[in-house]
Motif scaffolding. Structure first.
Motif, PDB file in Angstrom:
ATOM      1  N   ASP A 133       0.819  -1.199   0.000  1.00 39.53           N
ATOM      2  CA  ASP A 133       0.000   0.000   0.000  1.00 39.53           C
ATOM      3  C   ASP A 133       0.857   1.255   0.000  1.00 39.53           C
ATOM      4  OD1 ASP A 133       0.995  -0.537   2.467  1.00 39.53           O
ATOM      5  OD2 ASP A 133      -0.790   0.041   3.588  1.00 39.53           O
ATOM      6  N   ALA A 134       2.008   1.212   0.679  1.00 38.16           N
ATOM      7  CA  ALA A 134       2.904   2.362   0.680  1.00 38.16           C
ATOM      8  C   ALA A 134       3.479   2.598  -0.715  1.00 38.16           C
ATOM      9  CB  ALA A 134       4.031   2.150   1.687  1.00 38.16           C
ATOM     10  N   ARG A 135       3.828   1.530  -1.409  1.00 40.03           N
ATOM     11  CA  ARG A 135       4.342   1.679  -2.770  1.00 40.03           C
ATOM     12  C   ARG A 135       3.293   2.272  -3.702  1.00 40.03           C
ATOM     13  NH1 ARG A 135       7.534  -4.112  -3.556  1.00 40.03           N
ATOM     14  NH2 ARG A 135       9.285  -3.616  -2.152  1.00 40.03           N
ATOM     15  N   ARG A 136       2.063   1.860  -3.517  1.00 38.06           N
ATOM     16  CA  ARG A 136       1.008   2.429  -4.359  1.00 38.06           C
ATOM     17  C   ARG A 136       0.824   3.915  -4.080  1.00 38.06           C
ATOM     18  NH1 ARG A 136      -5.160   0.097  -5.325  1.00 38.06           N
ATOM     19  NH2 ARG A 136      -5.915   1.922  -6.464  1.00 38.06           N
ATOM     20  N   LEU A 137       0.863   4.311  -2.812  1.00 38.59           N
ATOM     21  CA  LEU A 137       0.751   5.732  -2.483  1.00 38.59           C
ATOM     22  C   LEU A 137       1.913   6.523  -3.083  1.00 38.59           C
ATOM     23  CD1 LEU A 137      -0.400   5.627   1.257  1.00 38.59           C
ATOM     24  CD2 LEU A 137      -1.748   6.354  -0.716  1.00 38.59           C
ATOM     25  N   GLY A 138       3.097   5.944  -3.079  1.00 38.13           N
ATOM     26  CA  GLY A 138       4.232   6.630  -3.671  1.00 38.13           C
ATOM     27  C   GLY A 138       4.082   6.834  -5.171  1.00 38.13           C
ATOM     28  N   GLU A 178       9.797 -13.966 -18.474  1.00 37.97           N
ATOM     29  CA  GLU A 178       9.061 -14.705 -17.456  1.00 37.97           C
ATOM     30  C   GLU A 178       8.296 -13.754 -16.556  1.00 37.97           C
ATOM     31  OE1 GLU A 178      12.272 -14.954 -17.902  1.00 37.97           O
ATOM     32  OE2 GLU A 178      12.662 -16.970 -18.671  1.00 37.97           O
ATOM     33  N   GLU A 179       7.095 -14.153 -16.211  1.00 36.56           N
ATOM     34  CA  GLU A 179       6.270 -13.359 -15.317  1.00 36.56           C
ATOM     35  C   GLU A 179       6.595 -13.709 -13.878  1.00 36.56           C
ATOM     36  OE1 GLU A 179       4.232 -10.979 -16.112  1.00 36.56           O
ATOM     37  OE2 GLU A 179       4.459 -11.204 -18.283  1.00 36.56           O
ATOM     38  N   ASP A 180       6.277 -12.795 -13.009  1.00 40.17           N
ATOM     39  CA  ASP A 180       6.541 -13.019 -11.599  1.00 40.17           C
ATOM     40  C   ASP A 180       5.610 -14.106 -11.079  1.00 40.17           C
ATOM     41  OD1 ASP A 180       6.392 -10.967  -8.613  1.00 40.17           O
ATOM     42  OD2 ASP A 180       7.644 -12.685  -9.128  1.00 40.17           O
ATOM     43  N   ASN A 181       6.059 -14.823 -10.087  1.00 41.76           N
ATOM     44  CA  ASN A 181       5.259 -15.891  -9.516  1.00 41.76           C
ATOM     45  C   ASN A 181       4.256 -15.393  -8.490  1.00 41.76           C
ATOM     46  OD1 ASN A 181       6.633 -17.858 -11.019  1.00 41.76           O
ATOM     47  ND2 ASN A 181       8.282 -17.967  -9.483  1.00 41.76           N
ATOM     48  N   ALA A 182       4.123 -14.075  -8.346  1.00 42.43           N
ATOM     49  CA  ALA A 182       3.198 -13.523  -7.361  1.00 42.43           C
ATOM     50  C   ALA A 182       1.768 -13.848  -7.773  1.00 42.43           C
ATOM     51  CB  ALA A 182       3.379 -12.013  -7.261  1.00 42.43           C
ATOM     52  N   THR A 183       0.958 -14.191  -6.792  1.00 36.21           N
ATOM     53  CA  THR A 183      -0.433 -14.535  -7.029  1.00 36.21           C
ATOM     54  C   THR A 183      -1.304 -13.795  -6.034  1.00 36.21           C
ATOM     55  OG1 THR A 183      -0.256 -16.455  -5.560  1.00 36.21           O
ATOM     56  CG2 THR A 183       0.114 -16.824  -7.926  1.00 36.21           C
ATOM     57  N   GLY A 184      -2.584 -13.749  -6.341  1.00 35.86           N
ATOM     58  CA  GLY A 184      -3.531 -13.166  -5.406  1.00 35.86           C
ATOM     59  C   GLY A 184      -3.383 -11.674  -5.274  1.00 35.86           C
ATOM     60  N   VAL A 185      -3.335 -11.228  -4.030  1.00 34.69           N
ATOM     61  CA  VAL A 185      -3.303  -9.796  -3.746  1.00 34.69           C
ATOM     62  C   VAL A 185      -2.025  -9.156  -4.273  1.00 34.69           C
ATOM     63  CG1 VAL A 185      -3.384  -8.079  -1.902  1.00 34.69           C
ATOM     64  CG2 VAL A 185      -4.748 -10.165  -1.719  1.00 34.69           C
ATOM     65  N   GLU A 186      -0.914  -9.857  -4.147  1.00 30.16           N
ATOM     66  CA  GLU A 186       0.354  -9.290  -4.613  1.00 30.16           C
ATOM     67  C   GLU A 186       0.353  -9.083  -6.115  1.00 30.16           C
ATOM     68  OE1 GLU A 186       5.164 -10.175  -4.290  1.00 30.16           O
ATOM     69  OE2 GLU A 186       3.696 -11.560  -3.399  1.00 30.16           O
ATOM     70  N   ALA A 187      -0.180 -10.040  -6.869  1.00 28.30           N
ATOM     71  CA  ALA A 187      -0.258  -9.879  -8.316  1.00 28.30           C
ATOM     72  C   ALA A 187      -1.180  -8.726  -8.692  1.00 28.30           C
ATOM     73  CB  ALA A 187      -0.750 -11.179  -8.958  1.00 28.30           C
ATOM     74  N   GLU A 188      -2.266  -8.562  -7.953  1.00 26.47           N
ATOM     75  CA  GLU A 188      -3.186  -7.455  -8.221  1.00 26.47           C
ATOM     76  C   GLU A 188      -2.512  -6.113  -7.967  1.00 26.47           C
ATOM     77  OE1 GLU A 188      -7.510  -5.795  -6.588  1.00 26.47           O
ATOM     78  OE2 GLU A 188      -6.795  -7.799  -6.043  1.00 26.47           O
TER      79      GLU A 188
END
Length: 465
Positions: A224-229, A301-311
């Motif tokens: 959330d901090a990264r998004r605010l930045g 290659e795409e990141d292996n992040a899934t769920g909330v992190e991928a969103e």
């Protein structure tokens, strides 16, 4: 001593102290006419504000992306309709056609379900809306005795800002009735840059402080901090929402990593320790921040992040594209002031070379790759088109390199998607096509004319001196 009897009537039982006493209240009717039992038994929906004339209705569009079936589902029992819903006297197919065309005009990404009569909408402001068409259970008769066809349009906010949702919801419901005017919406939402009457002496310090806060937010490990930045950088690089001096300073840091600051007296030079340029390039080219990607890797290659992190990574990728588009727009408008003194190259060429050295990947190829996914992510493709248009107008070498990367075919495919679903994407891709189809000889002639005009202005200034 005489005792007082609280119950003078011996025929009535004495009052008990355990039960509370109740008073009979006679209701007072404020209406001049008495209410009928039939009208109070049935709850009717709130009346809708009607237009003064039916001639104001816009004609039905000739093309639609939503071919809903005529038999809709009825509202389930004990299902409370949202307040953002309307009863419309029209067929479901006409309503769906108008909503589909309104989504195209407002550049809203839409996924339609023809069988269920639903639509999932995503705006460029990251607001998700769920639309549902219901069959009205009650019917009314017209003056001629025929039954009126009624359809319920319901809008639900799933994610995003509530204020932005209500703005889109109003336009969608108006479009369902046929009263949506895109020109009025453009005038209502037009934002003009406010010129300051008096320049603040602390403007440079405030700009530096805002940029440092945004950089510190991006460096944090919380999503959330990264998004605010990144959202802060979007505002700082947009000349319509921040003073031009601040937008110019932030754009220099985004594109070149450092900037000369003429507004601040204390700090004459901003170093590249903020890491803003590296973060933006990492999000644009890899879809995630630098600490999760390998710059040495040449794969896709795409990141292996899934769920909330991928969103969150998808949102950050979109915000980074917006930051880069704003910065390149400022570069195109004020390219002369952003050029570096130690080199005679255009600033766009310098930016492309340095970005390739940092990420080990060509930025033009990454932007064309995003543009090629216009069918699934039209908002990202629109921002990528803005970046490419600014680069092509600022650099001839970027245009020649894009032609070698088969950019024309990719832009044509995105243009077809924009014509069907996304007006902003259509306009941006048309601008790119004009730049790609423009011969280099015309550009050289225009550059010579501009050079002659600049030399004449320089000679005139020397004569004046």
């Amino acid at each position: 001593m005489k005792s007082t009897n609280p119950n003078p009537d011996p025929s009535k039982p004495p009052p008990t102290t355990d039960s509370p006493r109740a008073r009979s209240v006679t209701p007072i009717l404020l209406d001049s006419e008495p209410r009928s039992r039939s009208s109070s038994a049935v709850m009717k929906p709130a009346s809708i504000a009607k237009r003064p004339s039916a001639e104001l209705k816009s004609p039905l569009p000739t093309f639609t992306n939503w071919n809903v079936s005529s038999e809709l589902r009825e509202v389930p029992s004990f299902y409370p309709l949202e307040k953002s819903s309307r009863f419309i006297e029209d067929t479901p197919s006409n309503i769906a056609s108008r909503i589909s065309d309104a989504c195209r005009l407002m550049s809203v990404q839409a996924t339609f379900d023809d069988d269920l009569g639903t639509a999932n909408l995503i705006t460029d402001d990251h607001v998700e809306i769920h639309l549902t068409l219901w069959k009205a259970s009650r019917t009314e008769e017209s003056d001629s005795g025929e039954e009126k066809v009624q359809t319920i349009v319901e809008a639900q906010r799933r994610k995003g800002c509530a204020v932005v949702f209500h703005r889109y919801c109003r336009n969608l419901l108006d479009a369902a009735q046929g009263y949506f005017d895109p020109k009025e919406e453009e005038i209502r939402n037009s934002c003009h840059r406010v010129e300051l009457q008096k320049k603040d002496n602390n403007e440079g310090e405030n700009s530096l402080l805002a940029i440092e806060i945004a950089a510190s937010l991006i460096r944090k490990d919380r999503m959330d901090a990264r998004r605010l930045g990144m959202e802060s950088l979007c505002l700082l690089t947009d000349p319509t929402k921040t003073p031009m001096e601040t937008a110019l300073l932030a754009s220099q840091i985004v594109l070149f990593g450092s900037a000369q600051d003429d507004m601040s007296q204390e700090a004459d030079y901003i170093s590249d320790e903020l890491g803003i340029r590296e973060a933006v390039l990492s999000l644009v080219q890899f879809g995630r921040l630098g600490d999760y990607c390998d710059y040495e890797s040449d794969g896709e290659e795409e990141d292996n992040a899934t769920g909330v992190e991928a969103e969150f990574n998808d949102v950050l990728h979109n915000l980074a594209l917006a930051v880069l588009a704003n910065a390149l727009e400022v570069l195109e408008t004020h390219g002369g002031s952003m050029a570096r003194s130690e080199t005679s190259k255009p600033p766009a060429n310098t930016f492309l070379e340095e970005s390739k050295e940092i990420s080990k990947r060509e930025l033009l190829s990454s932007l064309l790759n995003v543009l090629g996914k216009a069918e699934s992510k039209p908002h990202d493709a629109c921002l990528s088109a803005q970046c490419l248009r600014s680069l092509f107008q600022a650099s001839k070498e970027a245009k020649r390199r894009a032609r070698d990367l088969n950019a024309k075919q990719i832009v044509m495919t995105a243009l077809d998607v924009g014509r069907r679903t996304h007006v902003k994407l259509e306009n941006e891709t048309e601008n790119i096509m004009r730049e790609l189809e423009r011969p280099d000889e015309e550009e050289e002639d225009e550059d010579e004319v501009e050079g002659d005009q600049d030399s004449e202005r320089y000679d005139d200034s020397e004569d004046d001196n």
